[in-house]
Design a protein around this motif. Structure first.
Motif, PDB file in Angstrom:
ATOM      1  N   GLN A 262      21.643 -15.178 -51.783  1.00 40.76           N
ATOM      2  CA  GLN A 262      20.335 -15.809 -51.585  1.00 40.76           C
ATOM      3  C   GLN A 262      20.445 -17.330 -51.536  1.00 40.76           C
ATOM      4  OE1 GLN A 262      18.025 -13.997 -54.854  1.00 40.76           O
ATOM      5  NE2 GLN A 262      16.607 -13.327 -53.270  1.00 40.76           N
ATOM      6  N   LEU A 263      21.202 -17.890 -52.481  1.00 39.27           N
ATOM      7  CA  LEU A 263      21.342 -19.343 -52.535  1.00 39.27           C
ATOM      8  C   LEU A 263      22.053 -19.865 -51.288  1.00 39.27           C
ATOM      9  CD1 LEU A 263      22.313 -19.790 -56.296  1.00 39.27           C
ATOM     10  CD2 LEU A 263      20.085 -20.204 -55.232  1.00 39.27           C
ATOM     11  N   LEU A 264      23.079 -19.151 -50.834  1.00 40.89           N
ATOM     12  CA  LEU A 264      23.783 -19.554 -49.619  1.00 40.89           C
ATOM     13  C   LEU A 264      22.847 -19.479 -48.416  1.00 40.89           C
ATOM     14  CD1 LEU A 264      26.444 -20.333 -48.244  1.00 40.89           C
ATOM     15  CD2 LEU A 264      26.958 -17.889 -48.037  1.00 40.89           C
ATOM     16  N   GLU A 265      22.052 -18.428 -48.351  1.00 39.59           N
ATOM     17  CA  GLU A 265      21.091 -18.285 -47.257  1.00 39.59           C
ATOM     18  C   GLU A 265      20.100 -19.445 -47.244  1.00 39.59           C
ATOM     19  OE1 GLU A 265      17.580 -15.184 -45.811  1.00 39.59           O
ATOM     20  OE2 GLU A 265      18.601 -14.890 -47.726  1.00 39.59           O
ATOM     21  N   THR A 266      19.564 -19.776 -48.408  1.00 42.37           N
ATOM     22  CA  THR A 266      18.599 -20.868 -48.493  1.00 42.37           C
ATOM     23  C   THR A 266      19.210 -22.181 -48.050  1.00 42.37           C
ATOM     24  OG1 THR A 266      17.454 -19.771 -50.327  1.00 42.37           O
ATOM     25  CG2 THR A 266      17.073 -22.128 -50.056  1.00 42.37           C
ATOM     26  N   ALA A 267      20.453 -22.450 -48.488  1.00 40.92           N
ATOM     27  CA  ALA A 267      21.115 -23.705 -48.142  1.00 40.92           C
ATOM     28  C   ALA A 267      21.383 -23.793 -46.639  1.00 40.92           C
ATOM     29  CB  ALA A 267      22.412 -23.839 -48.929  1.00 40.92           C
ATOM     30  N   VAL A 268      21.900 -22.718 -46.049  1.00 41.81           N
ATOM     31  CA  VAL A 268      22.254 -22.747 -44.627  1.00 41.81           C
ATOM     32  C   VAL A 268      21.007 -22.834 -43.757  1.00 41.81           C
ATOM     33  CG1 VAL A 268      23.311 -21.440 -42.753  1.00 41.81           C
ATOM     34  CG2 VAL A 268      24.439 -21.547 -44.977  1.00 41.81           C
ATOM     35  N   LEU A 269      19.994 -22.018 -44.068  1.00 42.51           N
ATOM     36  CA  LEU A 269      18.779 -22.042 -43.251  1.00 42.51           C
ATOM     37  C   LEU A 269      18.037 -23.362 -43.392  1.00 42.51           C
ATOM     38  CD1 LEU A 269      17.391 -18.411 -43.611  1.00 42.51           C
ATOM     39  CD2 LEU A 269      18.858 -19.382 -41.856  1.00 42.51           C
ATOM     40  N   SER A 270      18.120 -23.963 -44.587  1.00 39.24           N
ATOM     41  CA  SER A 270      17.523 -25.279 -44.771  1.00 39.24           C
ATOM     42  C   SER A 270      18.247 -26.320 -43.918  1.00 39.24           C
ATOM     43  CB  SER A 270      17.569 -25.675 -46.245  1.00 39.24           C
ATOM     44  OG  SER A 270      17.130 -26.997 -46.428  1.00 39.24           O
ATOM     45  N   ARG A 271      19.572 -26.197 -43.861  1.00 43.55           N
ATOM     46  CA  ARG A 271      20.363 -27.135 -43.057  1.00 43.55           C
ATOM     47  C   ARG A 271      20.011 -27.030 -41.571  1.00 43.55           C
ATOM     48  NH1 ARG A 271      22.068 -30.107 -40.205  1.00 43.55           N
ATOM     49  NH2 ARG A 271      24.090 -31.157 -40.028  1.00 43.55           N
ATOM     50  N   PHE A 272      19.701 -25.806 -41.121  1.00 41.11           N
ATOM     51  CA  PHE A 272      19.373 -25.594 -39.712  1.00 41.11           C
ATOM     52  C   PHE A 272      17.868 -25.719 -39.463  1.00 41.11           C
ATOM     53  CE2 PHE A 272      23.620 -23.939 -39.613  1.00 41.11           C
ATOM     54  CZ  PHE A 272      24.049 -24.159 -38.309  1.00 41.11           C
ATOM     55  N   GLY A 273      17.116 -26.059 -40.511  1.00 42.06           N
ATOM     56  CA  GLY A 273      15.682 -26.241 -40.339  1.00 42.06           C
ATOM     57  C   GLY A 273      14.938 -24.954 -40.114  1.00 42.06           C
TER      58      GLY A 273
END
Length: 279
Positions: A262-273
């Motif tokens: 979940q944390l990895l998903e949040t970080a990556v999707l946040s990075r890609f907007g």
């Protein structure tokens, strides 16, 4: 109107939003763990389970941290857990990579969907315990059978999610790439996979417990190692406290790995907007 910091493509406050989201996910995991413990205690009381068979959270805690041989038990469980994590990682990688490749093939060549999807459905619906003897005969009792059994558990839900994500590309986006000289494969790589990131991470979250389940089954049915085999072995010898301790260890591990996903998903999707598509 939002401004962008010089030299970056991040909007001010994005880091704070990411941190809040991560803290919220951690808090949710802790809450889920608390609910599981309460349900555990309630189930033992409601069904009046014999204390010889059903162990309370306090008894499991004592066996892990309060007895004279607790350190030895923890060391043994850690060794078994390492084996199971390796087995699950092999299955997770095999299942996810297979799902990604097959999803790309299905989306790029629609005629092959009729050949790929029925096979995936059959593998998902046939009980793994029934397939195990055939798989063992085919590939033996090494990591190949672990990879196959875990991959079967992971494959179908991941494949369905990723195919749906790859097909989320709008006609306008597809036409734009084609107009500028791109091929259908370029559309898939440059537009399809970025658009499918939420679906891909949803598949990862589903695959994490699935890979652990497949690894436990493979350890029990095929390779005779890890927590999967240790649980069955302890149950056969009526070592019930040890059984509960092993189950608690693998359950906590599954929750932790799910939280990491979940944390990895949040970080990556946040990075890609992108906003994560949640449950």
């Amino acid at each position: 109107m939002s401004t962008v910091l010089p030299g970056t493509d991040r909007v001010p406050g994005a880091t704070g939003s990411l941190l809040r989201s991560a803290l919220r996910q951690v808090a949710t995991t802790v809450l889920v763990l608390g609910v599981v413990v309460l349900l555990w205690i309630a189930a033992l009381r409601v069904w009046d389970v014999s204390p010889y068979v059903g162990k309370t959270p306090a008894e499991v805690w004592t066996s892990l941290f309060g007895d004279a041989d607790s350190a030895e038990l923890r060391a043994e469980i850690w060794g078994l857990l390492q084996q199971t994590l390796v087995d699950a990682a092999v299955g997770f990688a095999a299942g996810m990579l297979t799902a990604i490749v097959l999803a790309a093939v299905v989306v790029r060549y629609r005629l092959l969907e009729g050949a790929v999807m029925p096979v995936a459905v059959v593998l998902q619906t046939v009980p793994l315990i029934a397939l195990a003897p055939i798989l063992i005969l085919l590939v033996g009792r090494g990591y190949a059978v672990v990879a196959l059994m875990s991959a079967i558990v992971v494959l179908f839900p991941a494949l369905v999610n990723i195919v749906a994500g790859l097909r989320s590309v709008t006609p306008q986006m597809r036409d734009l790439v084609l107009v500028y000289g791109g091929s259908p494969s370029t559309v898939l790589l440059k537009v399809g996979f970025p658009s499918a990131l939420p679906a891909l991470f949803a598949s990862v979250r589903i695959a994490v417990p699935g890979a652990l389940t497949g690894a436990l089954l493979a350890e029990w049915l095929a390779i005779g190692k890890g927590i999967g085999y240790a649980v069955v072995s302890a149950a056969n010898r009526s070592q019930n406290t040890r059984v509960w301790a092993l189950v608690v260890a693998i359950t906590l591990t599954a929750l932790l790995l799910y939280l990491v996903a979940q944390l990895l998903e949040t970080a990556v999707l946040s990075r890609f907007g992108r906003a994560a598509v949640r449950r």
